[in-house]
Motif scaffolding. Structure first.
Motif, PDB file in Angstrom:
ATOM      1  N   GLN A 137       0.811  -1.133   0.057  1.00  0.00           N
ATOM      2  CA  GLN A 137      -0.122  -0.031   0.040  1.00  0.00           C
ATOM      3  C   GLN A 137       0.891   1.190  -0.146  1.00  0.00           C
ATOM      4  O   GLN A 137       1.817   1.541   0.904  1.00  0.00           O
ATOM      5  CB  GLN A 137      -0.951   0.033   1.140  1.00  0.00           C
ATOM      6  N   VAL A 138       0.669   2.120  -1.022  1.00  0.00           N
ATOM      7  CA  VAL A 138       1.586   3.277  -0.972  1.00  0.00           C
ATOM      8  C   VAL A 138       0.770   4.384  -0.447  1.00  0.00           C
ATOM      9  O   VAL A 138      -0.394   4.505  -0.608  1.00  0.00           O
ATOM     10  CB  VAL A 138       1.530   3.617  -2.538  1.00  0.00           C
ATOM     11  N   GLN A 139       1.476   5.420   0.438  1.00  0.00           N
ATOM     12  CA  GLN A 139       1.022   6.247   1.343  1.00  0.00           C
ATOM     13  C   GLN A 139       1.960   7.509   0.816  1.00  0.00           C
ATOM     14  O   GLN A 139       3.200   7.324   1.029  1.00  0.00           O
ATOM     15  CB  GLN A 139       0.635   6.112   2.660  1.00  0.00           C
ATOM     16  N   LEU A 140       1.422   8.487   0.663  1.00  0.00           N
ATOM     17  CA  LEU A 140       2.270   9.794   0.402  1.00  0.00           C
ATOM     18  C   LEU A 140       1.972  10.916   1.339  1.00  0.00           C
ATOM     19  O   LEU A 140       0.489  11.084   1.626  1.00  0.00           O
ATOM     20  CB  LEU A 140       1.991  10.625  -0.890  1.00  0.00           C
ATOM     21  N   VAL A 141       3.048  11.661   1.954  1.00  0.00           N
ATOM     22  CA  VAL A 141       2.671  12.792   3.092  1.00  0.00           C
ATOM     23  C   VAL A 141       3.398  13.846   2.796  1.00  0.00           C
ATOM     24  O   VAL A 141       4.652  13.721   2.692  1.00  0.00           O
ATOM     25  CB  VAL A 141       2.993  12.216   4.444  1.00  0.00           C
ATOM     26  N   GLU A 142       2.779  14.989   2.217  1.00  0.00           N
ATOM     27  CA  GLU A 142       3.494  16.097   1.974  1.00  0.00           C
ATOM     28  C   GLU A 142       3.920  16.971   3.104  1.00  0.00           C
ATOM     29  O   GLU A 142       3.269  16.960   4.315  1.00  0.00           O
ATOM     30  CB  GLU A 142       2.698  17.033   1.054  1.00  0.00           C
ATOM     31  N   SER A 143       4.828  17.713   3.252  1.00  0.00           N
ATOM     32  CA  SER A 143       5.055  18.783   4.305  1.00  0.00           C
ATOM     33  C   SER A 143       5.960  19.943   3.703  1.00  0.00           C
ATOM     34  O   SER A 143       6.185  19.905   2.400  1.00  0.00           O
ATOM     35  CB  SER A 143       6.052  18.169   5.468  1.00  0.00           C
ATOM     36  N   GLY A 144       6.138  21.104   4.228  1.00  0.00           N
ATOM     37  CA  GLY A 144       6.879  22.273   4.146  1.00  0.00           C
ATOM     38  C   GLY A 144       6.063  23.397   3.542  1.00  0.00           C
ATOM     39  O   GLY A 144       6.869  24.202   3.304  1.00  0.00           O
ATOM     40  N   GLY A 145       4.828  23.194   3.395  1.00  0.00           N
ATOM     41  CA  GLY A 145       3.959  24.506   3.311  1.00  0.00           C
ATOM     42  C   GLY A 145       4.144  25.335   4.243  1.00  0.00           C
ATOM     43  O   GLY A 145       4.704  25.315   5.288  1.00  0.00           O
ATOM     44  N   GLY A 146       3.544  26.652   3.969  1.00  0.00           N
ATOM     45  CA  GLY A 146       3.557  27.624   4.959  1.00  0.00           C
ATOM     46  C   GLY A 146       3.107  28.909   4.411  1.00  0.00           C
ATOM     47  O   GLY A 146       2.701  28.948   3.147  1.00  0.00           O
ATOM     48  N   SER A 147       3.334  30.092   4.853  1.00  0.00           N
ATOM     49  CA  SER A 147       3.017  31.489   4.584  1.00  0.00           C
ATOM     50  C   SER A 147       4.457  32.263   4.367  1.00  0.00           C
ATOM     51  O   SER A 147       5.200  32.094   5.215  1.00  0.00           O
ATOM     52  CB  SER A 147       2.211  32.020   5.530  1.00  0.00           C
ATOM     53  N   VAL A 148       4.428  32.679   3.234  1.00  0.00           N
ATOM     54  CA  VAL A 148       5.903  33.566   2.749  1.00  0.00           C
ATOM     55  C   VAL A 148       5.155  34.798   2.179  1.00  0.00           C
ATOM     56  O   VAL A 148       4.312  34.867   1.677  1.00  0.00           O
ATOM     57  CB  VAL A 148       6.619  32.518   2.013  1.00  0.00           C
ATOM     58  N   GLN A 149       6.472  35.765   2.087  1.00  0.00           N
ATOM     59  CA  GLN A 149       5.940  36.926   1.316  1.00  0.00           C
ATOM     60  C   GLN A 149       6.341  36.742  -0.171  1.00  0.00           C
ATOM     61  O   GLN A 149       7.049  35.942  -0.453  1.00  0.00           O
ATOM     62  CB  GLN A 149       6.986  38.001   1.880  1.00  0.00           C
ATOM     63  N   ALA A 150       5.854  37.398  -1.026  1.00  0.00           N
ATOM     64  CA  ALA A 150       6.148  37.510  -2.201  1.00  0.00           C
ATOM     65  C   ALA A 150       7.703  37.626  -2.381  1.00  0.00           C
ATOM     66  O   ALA A 150       8.418  38.259  -1.714  1.00  0.00           O
ATOM     67  CB  ALA A 150       5.573  38.397  -3.232  1.00  0.00           C
ATOM     68  N   GLY A 151       8.214  36.774  -3.336  1.00  0.00           N
ATOM     69  CA  GLY A 151      10.000  36.733  -3.600  1.00  0.00           C
ATOM     70  C   GLY A 151      10.548  35.799  -2.713  1.00  0.00           C
ATOM     71  O   GLY A 151      11.539  35.472  -2.974  1.00  0.00           O
ATOM     72  N   GLY A 152       9.798  35.224  -1.530  1.00  0.00           N
ATOM     73  CA  GLY A 152      10.397  34.134  -0.811  1.00  0.00           C
ATOM     74  C   GLY A 152      10.306  32.576  -1.204  1.00  0.00           C
ATOM     75  O   GLY A 152      10.101  32.515  -2.704  1.00  0.00           O
ATOM     76  N   SER A 153      10.876  31.752  -0.583  1.00  0.00           N
ATOM     77  CA  SER A 153      11.086  30.472  -1.002  1.00  0.00           C
ATOM     78  C   SER A 153      10.539  29.351  -0.173  1.00  0.00           C
ATOM     79  O   SER A 153      10.396  29.754   1.074  1.00  0.00           O
ATOM     80  CB  SER A 153      12.831  30.212  -1.268  1.00  0.00           C
ATOM     81  N   LEU A 154      10.300  28.123  -0.703  1.00  0.00           N
ATOM     82  CA  LEU A 154       9.780  27.064   0.135  1.00  0.00           C
ATOM     83  C   LEU A 154      10.033  25.943  -0.533  1.00  0.00           C
ATOM     84  O   LEU A 154      10.354  25.794  -1.564  1.00  0.00           O
ATOM     85  CB  LEU A 154       8.048  27.151   0.291  1.00  0.00           C
ATOM     86  N   ARG A 155      10.380  24.842   0.317  1.00  0.00           N
ATOM     87  CA  ARG A 155      11.189  23.549  -0.144  1.00  0.00           C
ATOM     88  C   ARG A 155       9.826  22.672   0.635  1.00  0.00           C
ATOM     89  O   ARG A 155       9.699  22.359   1.609  1.00  0.00           O
ATOM     90  CB  ARG A 155      12.236  23.292   0.451  1.00  0.00           C
TER      91      ARG A 155
END
Length: 127
Positions: A1-19
């Motif tokens: 059984q395959v499960q996928l769990v995302e993380s790393g989202g959030g709130s940032v200002q324009a021009g910023g970065s997220l992984r």
């Protein structure tokens, strides 16, 4: 059984970065092609990037035009993890981001080609 769990989202200002990260549970991760999708409430899920089964510098990738040059999809097969590095974020990048796994098709950006999906991680970019 395959499960996928995302993380790393959030709130940032324009021009910023997220992984963003996507942890894969199950067997044969390295045999799945993987993708990232973006969805804004009330709209269809849109493919952002996809990567073939090979990791590292030999990886094959494709991107939607809106993120080309400022986002990078990558994978670490030993860690069973998929990543999406997003730079120069703008408010249009706001939404839920989902990772997905395909057992048969590679380097596609349409959701119908993927068999497994995570629950998503929210990204909010303010101007």
């Amino acid at each position: 059984q395959v499960q996928l769990v995302e993380s790393g989202g959030g709130s940032v200002q324009a021009g910023g970065s997220l992984r963003l990260s996507c942890a894969f549970s199950g067997e044969f991760y390295s045999s799945y092609c993987m993708g990232w999708f973006h969805q804004v409430e009330g709209k269809d899920r849109e493919g952002v990037a996809s990567i073939g089964t090979v990791a590292g510098t030999d990886a094959s990738t494709i991107y939607v035009n809106s993120v080309k040059g400022r986002s990078t999809i990558s994978r670490e097969n030993a860690k069973k993890t998929l990543y999406l590095q997003m730079n120069s974020l703008n408010p249009e990048d706001t939404g839920m981001y989902y990772c997905a796994a395909s057992a048969s098709l590679c380097l596609i950006l349409r959701s119908a080609g993927y068999h497994y999906w995570g629950q998503g991680t929210q990204v909010t970019v303010s101007s």
